[in-house]
Design a protein around this motif. Structure first.
Motif, short mmCIF file in Angstrom:
data_model
loop_
_atom_site.label_atom_id
_atom_site.label_comp_id
_atom_site.label_asym_id
_atom_site.label_seq_id
_atom_site.Cartn_x
_atom_site.Cartn_y
_atom_site.Cartn_z
N VAL A 127 0.86 -1.17 0.00
CA VAL A 127 0.00 0.00 0.00
C VAL A 127 0.90 1.24 0.00
N VAL A 148 1.14 5.01 0.87
CA VAL A 148 0.41 5.93 1.76
C VAL A 148 1.02 7.32 1.60
N SER A 196 -4.37 12.32 4.56
CA SER A 196 -3.65 11.14 4.07
C SER A 196 -4.55 10.31 3.16
N LEU A 209 -4.46 6.48 0.61
CA LEU A 209 -3.69 5.26 0.36
C LEU A 209 -4.13 4.55 -0.92
N SER A 263 -7.55 8.34 3.67
CA SER A 263 -7.51 7.49 4.87
C SER A 263 -7.66 8.26 6.18
N ILE A 268 -4.58 5.76 9.58
CA ILE A 268 -4.17 5.01 8.38
C ILE A 268 -4.46 3.52 8.59
N TYR A 301 3.98 -1.21 3.63
CA TYR A 301 3.46 0.16 3.58
C TYR A 301 4.58 1.05 3.04
#
Ligand SMILES: Nc1ncnc2c1ncn2[C@@H]1O[C@H](COP(=O)(O)OP(=O)(O)OP(=O)(O)O)[C@@H](O)[C@H]1O
Ligand SMILES: CC(=O)N[C@H]1[C@@H]2OC[C@@H](O2)[C@@H](O)[C@@H]1O[C@H](C)C(=O)O
Length: 391
Positions: free
Chosen positions: A176, A178, A184, A186, A200, A283, A297
């Protein structure tokens, strides 16, 4: 592979800290060759004018309206972008004729997806005239016309980056991306390259607003203030129990959807510490709506420079066996990624390729978007005038 175009992307994000500029050579599909990038910070007075612009925008009912200070602000913002392009070209020994297109995001001053209303100020025609480069701008509008949230649009670019990772940079799937900006967002990239994306939660905006009000600084550099504080659980819970995280539909966010804490909620340090935790926990909470738990991530945006956010993220993701990496660990640039995306999307727009998909913005079907402003409008107009004037 289509013909490679040379594009400049310009991003002025929700943090309103300045203009990010990046150069990209791309076919708008899988070929992405990243070039130089730079950031041009706004001064405090201009940031204050942008904040006033957000207030003035609240009365907008039709997206072309420019009440209060907004008309002048749009012009000045565009001229600042033109200046940034001029400096960028100069610093990199480039000329306008070396650039095929600029992807111009502008500044979001209002975003109400439930009313299908999103407003990015930025005059594409003026920018094309000033830079003598063709411009693609206003890239969120068509998505909303077709039932989308108008954001996030960066996922198409995240997907191209994921496809381009070399074997050396192989990461465990699913991954993912981010982006921790003011807000934020993603982008999930499955082992089969399927993408799913959405906003997110709050990113740095709450932290910025908090430290500006209580310490007179624009952001918590290096998480220094947060590092002196402790998490206030009731305050964190208040943010994390927001309906945004549990709603059935993934919504895109406006900067004002989450309000900063009040003086009574926490001390300066505890407030900064709690908000850093909220950024990380939001998140993870939003990632709970993904098809699978991410194994990797990849963190981009200014929030990755706050070690407290990164520490919390590493801990929370680690509890679900996720590994957290800053974009730089994959030889990507976490500061310029959004500007790169706007360059990439401009080329896609020129090619009529989709900018968004049902899985990224909730749009009815994959749609392209963006308005085109030609650098040669003036030349054509002059030509027409000359022809009219001819005896
Ligand atoms: N060295 C640093 N330490 C801590 N935080 C930082 C640092 N540098 C930047 N930031 C944070 O990152 C923010 C800027 O992030 P970024 O440029 O990714 O946001 P943006 O592009 O404006 O937002 P969005 O992605 O929501 O449009 C700053 O406002 C600040 O809060
Ligand atoms: C309306 C708007 O400007 N949204 C921004 C904002 O900043 C982050 C998040 O909220 C994201 O949805 C979007 O920007 C990114 C770059 C995007 O569209 O992909």
């Amino acid at each position: 592979m289509g013909k490679l175009l040379t594009a400049i992307g310009l991003m002025s994000g929700t943090s309103m800290d300045g203009i990010d500029v990046a150069l990209l050579q791309t076919d708008g599909e899988n070929v992405v060759q990243r070039g130089p990038s730079a950031g041009y910070a706004y001064d405090a007075r201009f940031r204050a004018r942008l904040k006033q612009g957000l207030e003035d925008a609240k009365s907008i009912a039709v997206r072309t309206e420019r009440p209060g200070t907004l008309a002048q602000l749009e012009r000045d913002l565009t001229l600042r972008h033109a200046e940034a392009v001029g400096s960028f070209l100069h610093e990199n020994n480039l000329l306008p004729e070396n650039i095929d297109v600029i992807g111009f995001h502008g500044q979001t001053v209002l975003h109400r997806p439930d009313e299908a209303l999103t407003v990015q100020i930025g005059d594409g025609d003026l920018l094309a005239r000033e830079t003598q480069i063709d411009v693609v701008y206003d890239m969120r509008a068509n998505d909303m016309v077709h039932g989308g949230q108008g954001a996030p649009l960066i996922p198409a670019y995240h997907a191209a980056l994921a496809n381009g990772l070399s074997q050396k940079q192989e990461i465990d799937a699913p991954a993912v991306f981010v982006n921790i900006g003011g807000i934020s967002n993603l982008t999930f990239v499955g082992a089969d390259r399927r993408i799913v994306a959405y906003d997110s939660g709050p990113g740095n905006t709450l932290i910025d607003q908090w430290v500006e009000a209580h310490a007179g600084v624009p952001y918590d550099q290096g998480g220094m203030i947060a590092s002196e504080g402790t998490i206030v659980p009731e305050l964190a819970d208040r943010y994390l129990s927001h309906a945004f995280f549990t709603g059935e539909k993934r919504r895109s966010l406006d900067r004002n959807d989450f309000a900063p804490p009040t003086d009574a909620d926490a001390s300066l340090e505890d407030g900064a510490r709690t908000l850093a935790y909220v950024t990380a926990a939001a998140i993870l909470k939003s990632a709970g709506h993904l098809p699978e738990a991410p194994a990797t991530y990849v963190i981009c945006g200014g929030g990755r420079l706050n070690p407290i956010i990164m520490k919390d993220l590493t801990k929370l993701a680690g509890a679900a066996r996720g590994r957290v990496l800053a974009a730089e660990a994959l030889e990507l640039n976490g500061d310029s990624m959004e500007a790169e995306a706007w360059a990439y999307l401009a080329v896609r727009s020129l090619r009529g390729l989709p900018l968004s998909y049902p899985e990224t913005t909730g749009v009815d079907r994959p749609v392209s978007g963006g308005r085109f402003a030609s650098k040669s409008v003036d030349a054509e107009a002059e030509q027409a005038t000359r022809q009219v004037e001819r005896p």
